[in-house]
Design a protein around this motif. Structure first.
Motif, PDB file in Angstrom:
ATOM      1  N   GLY A 126      85.935  51.140  53.011  1.00 36.23           N
ATOM      2  CA  GLY A 126      84.866  52.089  52.635  1.00 36.23           C
ATOM      3  C   GLY A 126      83.674  52.638  51.418  1.00 36.23           C
ATOM      4  O   GLY A 126      82.856  52.336  51.419  1.00 36.23           O
ATOM      5  N   PHE A 127      84.889  51.275  50.367  1.00 36.48           N
ATOM      6  CA  PHE A 127      83.818  51.449  48.293  1.00 36.48           C
ATOM      7  C   PHE A 127      83.322  49.634  49.569  1.00 36.48           C
ATOM      8  O   PHE A 127      81.966  50.226  48.298  1.00 36.48           O
ATOM      9  N   LEU A 128      83.217  49.501  49.911  1.00 30.88           N
ATOM     10  CA  LEU A 128      82.894  47.952  50.111  1.00 30.88           C
ATOM     11  C   LEU A 128      81.596  47.729  51.035  1.00 30.88           C
ATOM     12  O   LEU A 128      80.697  47.306  50.725  1.00 30.88           O
ATOM     13  N   GLY A 129      82.080  49.518  51.731  1.00 35.21           N
ATOM     14  CA  GLY A 129      80.720  48.981  52.414  1.00 35.21           C
ATOM     15  C   GLY A 129      79.646  49.984  51.872  1.00 35.21           C
ATOM     16  O   GLY A 129      77.942  50.164  51.916  1.00 35.21           O
ATOM     17  N   GLU A 130      80.081  50.657  51.130  1.00 35.82           N
ATOM     18  CA  GLU A 130      79.506  51.854  49.757  1.00 35.82           C
ATOM     19  C   GLU A 130      78.156  50.468  48.963  1.00 35.82           C
ATOM     20  O   GLU A 130      77.185  50.712  48.876  1.00 35.82           O
ATOM     21  N   ILE A 131      78.973  49.747  48.722  1.00 29.86           N
ATOM     22  CA  ILE A 131      78.256  48.826  47.596  1.00 29.86           C
ATOM     23  C   ILE A 131      77.555  47.867  48.839  1.00 29.86           C
ATOM     24  O   ILE A 131      75.956  48.124  47.839  1.00 29.86           O
ATOM     25  N   LEU A 146      76.028  48.780  51.510  1.00 32.64           N
ATOM     26  CA  LEU A 146      74.966  49.185  51.365  1.00 32.64           C
ATOM     27  C   LEU A 146      73.846  49.529  50.677  1.00 32.64           C
ATOM     28  O   LEU A 146      72.697  49.767  50.481  1.00 32.64           O
ATOM     29  N   ARG A 147      74.510  49.551  48.958  1.00 34.96           N
ATOM     30  CA  ARG A 147      73.338  49.870  48.317  1.00 34.96           C
ATOM     31  C   ARG A 147      72.475  48.106  47.670  1.00 34.96           C
ATOM     32  O   ARG A 147      71.977  48.313  46.683  1.00 34.96           O
ATOM     33  N   THR A 148      73.673  47.472  47.797  1.00 35.94           N
ATOM     34  CA  THR A 148      72.896  45.804  47.564  1.00 35.94           C
ATOM     35  C   THR A 148      72.152  45.058  48.216  1.00 35.94           C
ATOM     36  O   THR A 148      72.189  44.558  48.121  1.00 35.94           O
ATOM     37  N   LYS A 149      71.922  45.542  49.659  1.00 39.75           N
ATOM     38  CA  LYS A 149      71.395  44.451  50.897  1.00 39.75           C
ATOM     39  C   LYS A 149      70.464  44.508  50.690  1.00 39.75           C
ATOM     40  O   LYS A 149      69.398  44.937  50.096  1.00 39.75           O
TER      41      LYS A 149
END
Length: 315
Positions: free
Chosen positions: A291-296, A298-301
């Motif tokens: 979940g944390f990796l997904g959020e990161i 999503l915000r840096t893609k």
């Protein structure tokens, strides 16, 4: 400009001239201002040569040539980026879609205020076993999962308001689910129209049975993205909490049992509950990390080009 006709194709040299003549006849008889955008998805025959010749004779004809076969979704994405019409019509290049449907599709968007109109090939000339039955099952699953009440998601003949195609991202093999993408983007005025389906006149189909397998996998993907694409932690965090809570509960039970209820019993590591607790807590932690990796991500893609254009005509 009234209409942009976007046509993705792969090895359709036999049908292109006939299709162009048919579209031009319909457009001129209805006095539409129009453009025809052919997207050659890496053809190995003379398709691009024919498109080039047509573009020299008619400025309404425009072409995009991919370096190789990137897929129908990427071809549509490229065509959507270039389209300038107030209404955008997509259709296949194999003559199974009838250009005679274009005027009514155009009026359903421009006069009735719809965002998207999808063709419905109610009477088909495909094989019942290899296409019709799998297609019915696929469309049923798509309706139930997405909430979009269409009978034929796979039909290539569709009409869109310009704002729709400029605000959705068609990628992978998501061309089947453009109505779902449109709905998720806030374009909810979606309808369908029964259209004529013609038997293939030239060549062979480019899609096999594997497209239905890929279609169902894409359906799961789009369901996930529509619900959790902007908040992956809501899914992975919830799963992680549940798994961690189960493991923590077993750990508390083992500790209380060993300390107060049965201190002379087996070692904790000899009991199956210990391994259940250990496994579920590790899995729960992994869900949290996902979940944390997904959020990161999503915000840096950053957007990356998914296709390479070799040549363009009349743009």
């Amino acid at each position: 400009m009234n209409i942009s006709v976007v046509i993705p194709l792969l090895n359709e040299e036999d049908s292109l001239k006939e299709l162009y003549d048919w579209i031009a006849k319909v457009m001129q008889s209805n006095r539409f201002s129009y453009e025809i955008i052919f997207i050659d998805d890496g053809s190995t025959d003379k398709s691009w040569e024919i498109i080039s010749n047509l573009s020299l004779k008619d400025v309404h004809v425009k072409g995009i040539h991919f370096f190789k076969n990137f897929g129908k979704s990427q071809a549509l994405h490229a065509g959507f980026e270039k389209a300038q019409g107030d209404v955008v019509i997509t259709m296949d290049a194999d003559l199974q879609d009838s250009p005679d449907e274009i005027p009514e599709l155009y009026h359903m968007i421009s006069k009735e205020g719809l965002d998207l109109v999808s063709g419905w090939k109610k009477k088909r000339y495909d094989s019942v076993i290899s296409k019709n039955l799998p297609s019915k099952l696929f469309n049923w699953a798509a309706r139930k999962t997405s909430g979009v009440k269409l009978n034929d998601f796979n039909c290539g003949l569709k009409a869109y308001k310009k704002e729709v195609i400029k605000n959705i991202d068609v990628y992978g093999e998501m061309h089947r689910y453009i109505p779902v993408l449109a709905k998720n983007a806030g374009f909810t005025k979606i309808s369908e129209k029964i259209v004529l389906h013609q038997a293939r006149k030239y060549g062979v189909t480019k899609f096999g049975m594997d497209r239905f397998v890929h279609g169902f996998l894409d359906l799961i993907t789009i369901w996930f993205l529509s619900r959790f694409g902007r908040r992956p932690m809501h899914l992975f965090g919830a799963l992680g909490f549940i798994m961690f809570a189960i493991g923590f509960g077993f750990s508390v039970y083992l500790g209380v049992d060993k300390a107060f209820l049965n201190p002379a019993g087996r070692l904790i590591t000899q009991r199956p509950q210990f391994y259940i607790a250990l496994s579920t807590m590790i899995i729960g932690t992994q869900f949290f990390v996902a979940g944390f990796l997904g959020e990161i991500i999503l915000r840096t893609k950053q957007d990356k080009k998914r296709y390479l254009i070799k040549d363009e005509l009349n743009f």
